[in-house]
Design an enzyme around this catalytic site. Structure first.
Site, PDB file in Angstrom:
ATOM      1  N   CYS A 104      -3.409  11.177   1.232  1.00  0.00           N
ATOM      2  CA  CYS A 104      -2.773   9.873   1.025  1.00  0.00           C
ATOM      3  C   CYS A 104      -1.383  10.035   0.425  1.00  0.00           C
ATOM      4  O   CYS A 104      -0.383   9.699   1.051  1.00  0.00           O
ATOM      5  CB  CYS A 104      -3.642   9.035   0.095  1.00  0.00           C
ATOM      6  SG  CYS A 104      -5.347   8.976   0.648  1.00  0.00           S
ATOM      7  N   LYS A 125       0.829  -1.214   0.000  1.00  0.00           N
ATOM      8  CA  LYS A 125       0.000   0.000   0.000  1.00  0.00           C
ATOM      9  C   LYS A 125       0.865   1.267   0.000  1.00  0.00           C
ATOM     10  O   LYS A 125       0.642   2.203  -0.774  1.00  0.00           O
ATOM     11  CB  LYS A 125      -0.914  -0.008   1.237  1.00  0.00           C
ATOM     12  CG  LYS A 125      -1.605   1.302   1.521  1.00  0.00           C
ATOM     13  CD  LYS A 125      -2.630   1.624   0.466  1.00  0.00           C
ATOM     14  CE  LYS A 125      -3.078   3.066   0.557  1.00  0.00           C
ATOM     15  NZ  LYS A 125      -4.190   3.376  -0.298  1.00  0.00           N
TER      16      LYS A 125
HETATM   17  N1  SAJ Z   1      -1.592  14.801  -9.026  1.00  0.00           N
HETATM   18  C1  SAJ Z   1      -0.745  15.517  -9.842  1.00  0.00           C
HETATM   19  N2  SAJ Z   1      -0.374  14.966 -11.032  1.00  0.00           N
HETATM   20  C2  SAJ Z   1      -0.812  13.755 -11.451  1.00  0.00           C
HETATM   21  C3  SAJ Z   1      -1.674  13.024 -10.615  1.00  0.00           C
HETATM   22  C4  SAJ Z   1      -2.043  13.578  -9.404  1.00  0.00           C
HETATM   23  O1  SAJ Z   1      -0.318  16.641  -9.512  1.00  0.00           O
HETATM   24  O2  SAJ Z   1      -0.448  13.346 -12.558  1.00  0.00           O
HETATM   25  C5  SAJ Z   1      -1.992  15.362  -7.734  1.00  0.00           C
HETATM   26  C6  SAJ Z   1      -3.488  15.601  -7.616  1.00  0.00           C
HETATM   27  O3  SAJ Z   1      -3.856  16.819  -8.197  1.00  0.00           O
HETATM   28  C7  SAJ Z   1      -3.676  15.578  -6.116  1.00  0.00           C
HETATM   29  C8  SAJ Z   1      -2.654  14.535  -5.662  1.00  0.00           C
HETATM   30  O4  SAJ Z   1      -1.723  14.417  -6.717  1.00  0.00           O
HETATM   31  O5  SAJ Z   1      -3.363  16.826  -5.550  1.00  0.00           O
HETATM   32  C9  SAJ Z   1      -3.229  13.173  -5.349  1.00  0.00           C
HETATM   33  O6  SAJ Z   1      -4.217  12.817  -6.288  1.00  0.00           O
HETATM   34  P1  SAJ Z   1      -4.361  11.347  -6.891  1.00  0.00           P
HETATM   35  O7  SAJ Z   1      -5.495  11.354  -7.837  1.00  0.00           O
HETATM   36  O8  SAJ Z   1      -3.060  10.895  -7.464  1.00  0.00           O
HETATM   37  O9  SAJ Z   1      -4.594  10.410  -5.642  1.00  0.00           O
HETATM   38  P2  SAJ Z   1      -5.603  10.420  -4.376  1.00  0.00           P
HETATM   39  O10 SAJ Z   1      -4.864  11.024  -3.226  1.00  0.00           O
HETATM   40  O11 SAJ Z   1      -6.927  10.971  -4.706  1.00  0.00           O
HETATM   41  O12 SAJ Z   1      -5.768   8.826  -4.153  1.00  0.00           O
HETATM   42  C10 SAJ Z   1      -4.595   8.026  -4.018  1.00  0.00           C
HETATM   43  C11 SAJ Z   1      -4.720   6.833  -4.990  1.00  0.00           C
HETATM   44  N3  SAJ Z   1      -3.450   6.128  -5.053  1.00  0.00           N
HETATM   45  C12 SAJ Z   1      -2.862   5.854  -6.227  1.00  0.00           C
HETATM   46  O13 SAJ Z   1      -3.316   6.209  -7.293  1.00  0.00           O
HETATM   47  C13 SAJ Z   1      -1.595   5.069  -6.169  1.00  0.00           C
HETATM   48  C14 SAJ Z   1      -5.831   5.907  -4.519  1.00  0.00           C
HETATM   49  O14 SAJ Z   1      -5.890   4.735  -5.333  1.00  0.00           O
HETATM   50  C15 SAJ Z   1      -5.602   5.504  -3.054  1.00  0.00           C
HETATM   51  O15 SAJ Z   1      -6.634   4.645  -2.589  1.00  0.00           O
HETATM   52  C16 SAJ Z   1      -5.600   6.775  -2.229  1.00  0.00           C
HETATM   53  O16 SAJ Z   1      -4.510   7.594  -2.663  1.00  0.00           O
HETATM   54  C17 SAJ Z   1      -5.433   6.388  -0.762  1.00  0.00           C
HETATM   55  O17 SAJ Z   1      -6.444   6.404  -0.038  1.00  0.00           O
HETATM   56  O18 SAJ Z   1      -4.330   5.991  -0.370  1.00  0.00           O
END
Ligand code: SAJ
Length: 431
Positions: free
Chosen positions: A269, A215
């Site tokens: 997360c 995780k």
């Molecule tokens: N972000 C970027 N660039 C990207 C992707 C995301 O700047 O290319 C930023 C987003 O804008 C945001 C942050 O990263 O601020 C996180 O967003 P996210 O969509 O990557 O993830 P979360 O936090 O919504 O959810 C993550 C997910 N983990 C992964 O994709 C590995 C989700 O599957 C998990 O269940 C969740 O964390 C968790 O609960 O751990």
């Protein structure tokens, strides 16, 4: 395991993961009791309503509550399966705090009986599930606890991390593969039987420690890759090159897949979990720690770039597009967009106009500033400067002719057709 109709499940914690998971389990035919320390949350759920925004969750919760399959309480009751989905924050020095998990386990110990299964879903540092088993063994010496007994244990203890994406929680709860780690292989098999009730994705068994690290690895992987994109964006800015164009071109390579830069990494997360790995072995986690710093530092960098653009047109109104931590959600917690916009509001006061379709009013972070909340139409009419902080669909759909003459700092790359002469990167090069 007892038959479907008789299965009683307790969900410890009714937050962003606990409530949707409880509702999905209830829909699969088990009777679910959700436990939360917040009496307001308990009351809301018992009246069939939700206290969090998530697509389709309201309808699902009202349905399972109406059918008597889901109810909530502040006090625990006996059950067959206990699922722990409570927060695991970090303390000031980034040390993981598993206090809520241990408190939940203490409460479960009071009602635990032979045949029960205890599953931890909260993101946790490696070794936490073993600590839960150890605690249960200490509090219930009358039960044979796995890892602390000889022969067949009376109960099962397992770790099965949640992996759902906010905004797609109900879909991903069913469709995602699940990693199920047992304190012993038998524990993993018991937990597997439970997840097979409602998960359509593959359920893979392993040890609790490997599942815990898996995780953390998933979110650290994403953090490191976003950090690469964020670092690139700073490098490209310095060279007067549009980073979005470079990423689009580089991603044409069959083995390159660069993620999207932004104003920083938000949510609870990705910006938190990598620290659990770093804390476990600081000397050997240099890349993961550096990625955290690169992503955190992007917020201050974004503020500096935005200020440069705003100062280039003294007195002009500025539209800040978005406050949420990512696109199309209403969650502003740990949001880099909110931090940037609030900072600009402090500095530029009434010049700053916030556009956030998911907010009815400006959050408390804007208290004492003269910033105002407006809609996208008013922003197009009144603001010559646009700072794009969130890639909400409603912003993406603004046609070129409505923004052609605007000065734009697009931190999310939502407007690839924006004339170069109006982009912050181009203006900086010229200046
Ligand atoms: N972000 C970027 N660039 C990207 C992707 C995301 O700047 O290319 C930023 C987003 O804008 C945001 C942050 O990263 O601020 C996180 O967003 P996210 O969509 O990557 O993830 P979360 O936090 O919504 O959810 C993550 C997910 N983990 C992964 O994709 C590995 C989700 O599957 C998990 O269940 C969740 O964390 C968790 O609960 O751990």
């Amino acid at each position: 395991m007892v038959s479907d109709a008789e299965l009683n499940v307790v969900m410890m914690g009714l937050g962003y993961i606990g409530l949707p998971t409880a509702a999905v389990i209830a829909r699969s035919g088990a009777r679910v009791l959700g436990i939360d320390v917040n009496a307001q949350v308990v009351e809301t759920v018992n009246s069939g309503r939700v206290h969090i925004e998530e697509i389709d969750l309201d309808g699902l919760v009202s349905g399972v509550v109406a059918r008597g399959m889901l109810r909530a309480a502040t006090l625990i009751e006996p059950a067959d399966v206990f699922v722990i989905a409570v927060p695991t924050p970090f303390d000031a020095d980034h040390a993981p705090n598993i206090g809520y998990v241990l408190q939940a386990a203490t409460n479960i110990a009071a009602v635990l009986k032979a045949g029960d299964t205890v599953i931890l879903e909260s993101t946790s540092p490696v070794g936490t599930t073993d600590k839960v088993a150890e605690l249960l063994a200490r509090l219930r010496p009358d039960l044979k606890v796995p890892g602390h007994c000889t022969g067949t244990a009376d109960i099962a203890v397992a770790y099965c991390p949640e992996r759902v994406l906010p905004g797609r929680i109900l879909v991903e709860l069913i469709d995602n593969d699940r990693v199920i780690g047992g304190v012993t292989p038998r524990c993993a098999r018991k937990a597997l039987q439970f997840y097979r009730r409602f998960v359509r994705g593959a359920c893979v068994t392993t040890s609790a420690r490997a599942a815990e690290m898996t995780k953390l690895t998933e979110n650290a992987f994403r953090d490191v890759n976003i950090a690469f994109a964020n670092e690139l964006s700073v490098l490209a800015d310095g060279m007067g090159i549009d980073v979005w164009e470079v990423i689009r071109l580089a991603n044409r390579h069959p083995r390159v897949n660069i993620l999207a830069p932004g104003p920083g990494v938000g949510g609870h997360c990705i910006a938190v979990d990598p620290w659990f790995l770093v804390h476990g072995d600081p000397a050997n986690s240099r890349l993961i720690r550096t990625a955290r710093h690169v992503n955190d530092d992007k917020i201050a960098y974004t503020i500096g770039r935005a200020e440069g653009l705003i100062d280039s047109l003294p007195g002009a109104p500025v539209a800040c597009l978005g406050l949420a931590f990512k696109a199309n959600i209403d969650d502003f917690r740990e949001s880099p967009a909110l931090k940037v916009a609030a900072h600009l509001a402090q500095r530029y006061g009434s010049r700053v106009r916030i556009v956030e379709p998911h907010a009815a009013e400006l959050p408390g972070d804007f208290a004492g500033t003269a910033a105002t909340l407006i809609d996208i139409d008013e922003a197009i009419e009144t603001c010559p400067i646009f700072i794009v902080l969130v890639d909400h669909d409603v912003f993406k759909s603004v046609p070129l002719d409505e923004r052609a003459g605007k000065l734009v700092y697009d931190t999310r790359g939502i407007w690839p057709d924006q004339p170069r002469a109006t982009l912050a990167v181009e203006l900086r090069k010229a200046g």
